[in-house]
Design an enzyme around this catalytic site. Structure first.
Site, PDB file in Angstrom:
ATOM      1  N   ARG A  42       0.814  -1.221   0.000  1.00  0.00           N
ATOM      2  CA  ARG A  42       0.000   0.000   0.000  1.00  0.00           C
ATOM      3  C   ARG A  42       0.847   1.270   0.000  1.00  0.00           C
ATOM      4  O   ARG A  42       0.411   2.304  -0.507  1.00  0.00           O
ATOM      5  CB  ARG A  42      -0.946  -0.006   1.206  1.00  0.00           C
ATOM      6  CG  ARG A  42      -2.072  -0.989   1.003  1.00  0.00           C
ATOM      7  CD  ARG A  42      -3.085  -0.958   2.106  1.00  0.00           C
ATOM      8  NE  ARG A  42      -4.291  -1.646   1.666  1.00  0.00           N
ATOM      9  CZ  ARG A  42      -5.325  -1.888   2.433  1.00  0.00           C
ATOM     10  NH1 ARG A  42      -5.318  -1.507   3.696  1.00  0.00           N
ATOM     11  NH2 ARG A  42      -6.385  -2.506   1.954  1.00  0.00           N
ATOM     12  N   LYS A 179     -17.276 -13.304   5.312  1.00  0.00           N
ATOM     13  CA  LYS A 179     -18.501 -12.615   5.727  1.00  0.00           C
ATOM     14  C   LYS A 179     -19.528 -12.442   4.618  1.00  0.00           C
ATOM     15  O   LYS A 179     -19.412 -11.588   3.754  1.00  0.00           O
ATOM     16  CB  LYS A 179     -18.141 -11.252   6.307  1.00  0.00           C
ATOM     17  CG  LYS A 179     -17.653 -11.333   7.742  1.00  0.00           C
ATOM     18  CD  LYS A 179     -17.996 -10.060   8.475  1.00  0.00           C
ATOM     19  CE  LYS A 179     -18.469 -10.317   9.884  1.00  0.00           C
ATOM     20  NZ  LYS A 179     -18.928  -9.095  10.543  1.00  0.00           N
ATOM     21  N   GLY A 325      -8.270  -7.590   0.720  1.00  0.00           N
ATOM     22  CA  GLY A 325      -6.966  -7.694   1.370  1.00  0.00           C
ATOM     23  C   GLY A 325      -6.455  -9.123   1.420  1.00  0.00           C
ATOM     24  O   GLY A 325      -5.296  -9.397   1.083  1.00  0.00           O
ATOM     25  N   GLY A 348     -13.438  -3.636   0.759  1.00  0.00           N
ATOM     26  CA  GLY A 348     -14.780  -3.075   0.930  1.00  0.00           C
ATOM     27  C   GLY A 348     -15.078  -2.022  -0.115  1.00  0.00           C
ATOM     28  O   GLY A 348     -16.182  -1.975  -0.673  1.00  0.00           O
TER      29      GLY A 348
HETATM   30  P1  ADP Z   1     -10.964 -10.490   1.475  1.00  0.00           P
HETATM   31  O1  ADP Z   1     -10.086  -9.804   2.497  1.00  0.00           O
HETATM   32  O2  ADP Z   1     -10.189 -10.980   0.290  1.00  0.00           O
HETATM   33  O3  ADP Z   1     -12.158  -9.659   1.109  1.00  0.00           O
HETATM   34  P2  ADP Z   1     -12.420 -11.886   3.530  1.00  0.00           P
HETATM   35  O4  ADP Z   1     -11.844 -10.945   4.535  1.00  0.00           O
HETATM   36  O5  ADP Z   1     -13.866 -11.796   3.254  1.00  0.00           O
HETATM   37  O6  ADP Z   1     -11.567 -11.809   2.170  1.00  0.00           O
HETATM   38  O7  ADP Z   1     -12.170 -13.381   4.014  1.00  0.00           O
HETATM   39  C1  ADP Z   1     -10.889 -13.883   4.248  1.00  0.00           C
HETATM   40  C2  ADP Z   1     -10.896 -14.909   5.329  1.00  0.00           C
HETATM   41  O8  ADP Z   1     -11.858 -15.907   5.078  1.00  0.00           O
HETATM   42  C3  ADP Z   1      -9.562 -15.620   5.432  1.00  0.00           C
HETATM   43  O9  ADP Z   1      -8.991 -15.318   6.682  1.00  0.00           O
HETATM   44  C4  ADP Z   1      -9.932 -17.107   5.356  1.00  0.00           C
HETATM   45  O10 ADP Z   1      -9.243 -17.905   6.287  1.00  0.00           O
HETATM   46  C5  ADP Z   1     -11.399 -17.099   5.676  1.00  0.00           C
HETATM   47  N1  ADP Z   1     -12.106 -18.271   5.146  1.00  0.00           N
HETATM   48  C6  ADP Z   1     -12.286 -18.606   3.859  1.00  0.00           C
HETATM   49  N2  ADP Z   1     -12.973 -19.761   3.761  1.00  0.00           N
HETATM   50  C7  ADP Z   1     -13.225 -20.176   5.025  1.00  0.00           C
HETATM   51  C8  ADP Z   1     -13.910 -21.296   5.599  1.00  0.00           C
HETATM   52  N3  ADP Z   1     -14.455 -22.229   4.838  1.00  0.00           N
HETATM   53  N4  ADP Z   1     -13.973 -21.371   6.946  1.00  0.00           N
HETATM   54  C9  ADP Z   1     -13.418 -20.410   7.715  1.00  0.00           C
HETATM   55  N5  ADP Z   1     -12.775 -19.334   7.235  1.00  0.00           N
HETATM   56  C10 ADP Z   1     -12.668 -19.224   5.906  1.00  0.00           C
HETATM   57 MG    MG Z   2     -10.281  -9.555   4.636  1.00  0.00          MG
END
Ligand code: ADP
Ligand code: MG
Length: 370
Positions: A42, A179, A325, A348
């Protein structure tokens, strides 16, 4: 609708940037471990804007938030490590202390805005990752001083609005992560533009639950089941869900499942069959948006699904955009970050821009344009 001013417009409006004091809102919310920066992506991403301003003789004052100090000067969130790294990458750039040390930042307090623009001749927003928030440093300064978007923000907006408004087809979105509630809105919006959706990560279990499948102890959001049901019932585009899952069985051992998990089993990654199928969907596309890992990739045992999808995103001839992220971190970990067309610095923010086509930070720049 007025256009968002770019750096050239700011230069024209101020006559010259030489000797001018320019406040740049950057997103230096870098990952830290024990006071050390673990990834300076970043900071490096902001360099084109900072250097462009310096080359024209401006004095550059950068400002960012870091973590969530909640309005107090918690030393855990000090900008010292960032200031040191910034000093190496962009000598001469000043850096204010963590904006969120002040409650006025998140509260968008006019007094705090006034203190930010005191002695400042112009403002540049290059903090894409924070532009979906109506915080003081994002929406305040454009009301007081000539303002523009930086190079990073400009590129993010161009890429994501092109995806939203005129993607090459087929356009496929792959969503994962943890989420569902954060991402359901964008699923609704995406379903109007994409040709197909693939859903993995923990997200898929709320959809499984909506289909009446047993999910064991997998992560899911009970209050979102009805929304997922509605999405599955009303979608006019294919929604690909995993056909197999890997995770831990009731005894805590690594296991492979179909789409019905036994009691107390936990799904932690999409299975190899699903990963191959999602990979095909990505290879056949001409535009791909990927957000959210396919599994708990931080644990090597559950990184395979994310890795297969990441490899397909890297290999496909499609125009590829990765947002989020953790998704960006996964790509970097696999050494594939140079093989995608655009890695968004905002998770986000990228989802919200795809959903609404605008962000509070962009609106503030546009509404106060000359
Ligand atoms: P990003 O930052 O790319 O938007 P998120 O923050 O929504 O992604 O989600 C990332 C997290 O989701 C990671 O820490 C990963 O471990 C978790 N994750 C993905 N699949 C699963 C699962 N089946 N069970 C628990 N955690 C999960
Ligand atoms: Mg994330």
């Amino acid at each position: 609708m007025k256009a968002i001013p770019a750096l050239k417009d700011l230069e024209a409006r101020l006559g010259s940037l030489d000797g001018k004091r320019i406040l740049v809102r950057t997103d230096f919310n870098v990952p830290m471990e024990e006071g050390r920066i673990t990834d300076d992506f970043r900071i490096r991403a902001a360099l084109p804007t900072l250097q462009w301003l310096q080359e024209r003789g401006a004095t550059v004052v950068a400002a960012s938030h870091l973590g969530r100090p909640k309005g107090t000067s918690d030393p855990k969130y000090s900008m010292d490590a960032v200031r040191q790294r910034l000093g190496e990458l962009a000598p001469g750039v000043e850096l204010l202390e963590n904006l969120r040390y002040h409650a006025g930042e998140e509260g968008n307090d006019p007094t705090f805005v006034a203190s930010l623009v005191d002695g400042i001749d112009g403002y540049v927003n290059d903090a894409f990752g924070a532009s979906h928030r109506a915080h003081a440093s994002i929406v305040g300064p454009p009301q007081h001083v000539p303002s523009a978007m930086g190079r990073l923000l400009q590129r993010e907006v161009e890429v994501l609005l092109k995806l939203r408004n005129s993607p090459q087809r087929p356009f496929v979105a792959v969503l994962g992560g943890a989420k569902v509630s954060d991402k359901l809105g964008v699923i609704d919006a995406l379903l109007t533009t994409v040709d197909a959706l693939a859903i993995g990560g923990a997200m898929c279990f709320t959809f499984f639950a909506a289909q009446g499948r047993s999910i064991g102890d997998s992560l899911f959001e009970p209050d979102q089941v009805d929304t997922c049901k509605r999405l599955l019932d009303t979608a006019t585009k294919p929604i690909h869900l995993p056909s197999d899952i890997t995770g831990l069985d009731a005894a805590g051992n690594y296991a492979t499942f179909g789409t019905r998990l036994p009691e107390r089993a936990k799904g932690l990654d999409i299975g190899p069959g699903s990963a191959a199928e999602f990979g095909d969907v990505v290879m056949d596309a001409r535009t791909v948006f990927w957000n959210g890992p396919m599994g708990m990739f931080e644990d090597d045992r559950f990184a395979a699904g994310t890795k297969t999808v990441a490899q397909a995103v890297a290999d496909t001839k499609a125009f590829t955009v990765v947002g989020g992220g953790d998704s960006a971190a996964a790509l970097a970990e696999f050494g594939l970050d140079d093989d995608v067309d655009h890695v968004s610095t905002g998770g986000g923010a990228s989802l919200e821009l795809l959903e609404h086509g605008d962000l509070p930070g962009l609106a503030a720049l546009r509404e106060n344009a000359a």
